[in-house]
Write an enzyme that holds these catalytic residues in place. Structure first.
Site, PDB file in Angstrom:
ATOM      1  NE  ARG A 166      -4.369  -1.242   0.298  1.00 46.62           N
ATOM      2  CZ  ARG A 166      -5.507  -0.971   0.945  1.00 46.62           C
ATOM      3  NH1 ARG A 166      -5.625   0.113   1.660  1.00 46.62           N
ATOM      4  NH2 ARG A 166      -6.528  -1.794   0.867  1.00 46.62           N
ATOM      5  CG  ASP A 182     -13.793   8.540   5.611  1.00 48.11           C
ATOM      6  OD1 ASP A 182     -14.526   7.541   5.555  1.00 48.11           O
ATOM      7  OD2 ASP A 182     -12.538   8.463   5.639  1.00 48.11           O
TER       8      ASP A 182
HETATM    9  C1  SAM Z   1     -14.802   0.232   4.752  1.00 51.93           C
HETATM   10  S1  SAM Z   1     -15.184   1.959   4.766  1.00 51.93           S
HETATM   11  C2  SAM Z   1     -16.881   1.918   5.321  1.00 51.93           C
HETATM   12  C3  SAM Z   1     -17.780   2.761   4.434  1.00 51.93           C
HETATM   13  C4  SAM Z   1     -19.277   2.676   4.775  1.00 51.93           C
HETATM   14  N1  SAM Z   1     -19.523   3.059   6.145  1.00 51.93           N
HETATM   15  C5  SAM Z   1     -19.806   1.291   4.499  1.00 51.93           C
HETATM   16  O1  SAM Z   1     -20.049   0.513   5.431  1.00 51.93           O
HETATM   17  O2  SAM Z   1     -19.959   0.952   3.333  1.00 51.93           O
HETATM   18  C6  SAM Z   1     -14.305   2.488   6.240  1.00 51.93           C
HETATM   19  C7  SAM Z   1     -14.069   3.999   6.278  1.00 51.93           C
HETATM   20  O3  SAM Z   1     -13.681   4.356   7.606  1.00 51.93           O
HETATM   21  C8  SAM Z   1     -12.759   5.431   7.515  1.00 51.93           C
HETATM   22  N2  SAM Z   1     -12.005   5.523   8.770  1.00 51.93           N
HETATM   23  C9  SAM Z   1     -11.041   4.706   9.239  1.00 51.93           C
HETATM   24  N3  SAM Z   1     -10.558   5.144  10.399  1.00 51.93           N
HETATM   25  C10 SAM Z   1     -11.259   6.264  10.716  1.00 51.93           C
HETATM   26  C11 SAM Z   1     -11.227   7.171  11.799  1.00 51.93           C
HETATM   27  N4  SAM Z   1     -10.362   7.032  12.823  1.00 51.93           N
HETATM   28  N5  SAM Z   1     -12.087   8.217  11.781  1.00 51.93           N
HETATM   29  C12 SAM Z   1     -12.951   8.379  10.752  1.00 51.93           C
HETATM   30  N6  SAM Z   1     -13.022   7.563   9.686  1.00 51.93           N
HETATM   31  C13 SAM Z   1     -12.184   6.510   9.677  1.00 51.93           C
HETATM   32  C14 SAM Z   1     -11.891   5.070   6.318  1.00 51.93           C
HETATM   33  O4  SAM Z   1     -11.235   6.201   5.779  1.00 51.93           O
HETATM   34  C15 SAM Z   1     -12.932   4.455   5.378  1.00 51.93           C
HETATM   35  O5  SAM Z   1     -13.404   5.396   4.428  1.00 51.93           O
END
Ligand code: SAM
Length: 298
Positions: free
Chosen positions: A51, A160
């Protein structure tokens, strides 16, 4: 005499474009945990290499040690943001786990729509919204229940940690293939299905505010929210971090509000009594004035 750790370090880096040791991985994992709460177990060592290689290439660096110097140097904060963006999983789609949207429409929105029509405030939050499919699915569902939502005090917050995905999300433009995830009732007034793109209608986009927000830090807003979707985000956090985030959610929810989480997630054990499950991975924050006994019996 050669130290066994340096043999290990060289073995780690063998046949790779960039020098990369277990020590480098551990330091990156620590930074990632500190900045975003995301756990990178040892099994993710190769994943981290692949990555982040693109970042090292574009910065003209030869080793992860040099990259770590950049991450912790004077302009490190911006590169840490790039690193988190490269290491997080942004996979999502419209109406992912559709039963949550159906539950929202049939069990939660009727009361919220009535409140909005009576001049009340309604707030929904997609926390960890990635490229926006989740908050736009929320907006479509709200508009189905309340077609004139724009006339009322109804807003959807979408946040996000990753500003890059938020920029894509707020454009409201997706590949044409994304249209396959939309139910038929999402008509041309909500999204236009064009040959080369799916475009979210301005009336839908206007309902959603996209903002950067790190869930592991104190929230800058007070709410209260009526509905929170935080799905497939806390799964990357360890249990103590999950508890911190859930406590923060409780701070911005009001009694009787609704939470939806991902299919493989659970509320932290210490907080489970604060909520009543009312659908698959959906929970209502208990209201001391309205005990949810009937829901418990279901
Ligand atoms: C797998 S996606 C989930 C998207 C959507 N909620 C869904 O279930 O389809 C996870 C998201 O969490 C965000 N994320 C990870 N750590 C985070 C944090 N500490 N605070 C806010 N967002 C975070 C990532 O950037 C990513 O866009």
């Amino acid at each position: 005499m050669i130290q066994s750790s340096s043999i290990g370090a060289r073995a780690d880096s063998l046949a790779r474009e960039f020098l990369y040791t277990t020590e480098d991985f551990n330091r990156i994992a620590d930074l990632c945990y500190e900045r975003a709460g995301i756990l990178l177990p040892p099994a993710k060592q190769d994943h981290v290499y692949s990555r982040l290689s693109r970042r090292l290439r574009s910065l003209g660096l030869k080793s992860f040690d040099a990259y770590l110097k950049q991450l912790t140097g004077p302009n490190g904060v911006e590169e840490q943001r790039q690193m988190i963006s490269a290491l997080t999983t942004n996979v999502t789609r419209f109406f992912r786990e559709p039963h949550h949207f159906e539950h929202l429409r049939t069990e939660v929105l009727p009361e919220l729509a009535a409140r909005a029509r009576a001049g009340g405030r309604v707030r929904l939050w997609s926390a960890g919204c990635a490229s926006g499919e989740e908050p736009y699915s929320l907006a479509f569902t709200v508009l189905r229940a309340l077609p004139d939502a724009a006339k009322y005090d109804v807003r959807i917050l979408a946040t996000d940690i990753d500003p890059e995905v938020l920029a894509a999300a707020s454009s409201g433009i997706y590949s044409e293939g994304a249209a396959h995830d939309l139910p038929d009732w999402v008509d041309h007034t909500m999204a236009s299905r064009e040959p080369d793109a799916l475009k979210i209608a301005p009336s839908v986009r206007r309902l959603v505010d996209f903002r950067p927000l790190n869930l592991i830090r104190p929230f800058p807003m007070k709410g209260p929210f009526d509905v929170i979707f935080c799905r497939n985000v806390a799964i990357y956090f360890d249990v103590p971090t999950q508890a911190v985030v859930w406590n923060s959610f409780i701070g911005v929810l009001q009694p009787g509000s609704q939470m939806y989480i991902g299919h493989s997630e659970r509320p932290p054990h210490a907080l489970v009594t604060r909520f009543t499950p009312n659908c698959i991975t959906g929970y209502r924050l208990n209201d001391p004035d309205r005990p949810a006994t009937s829901e418990r019996r279901k």
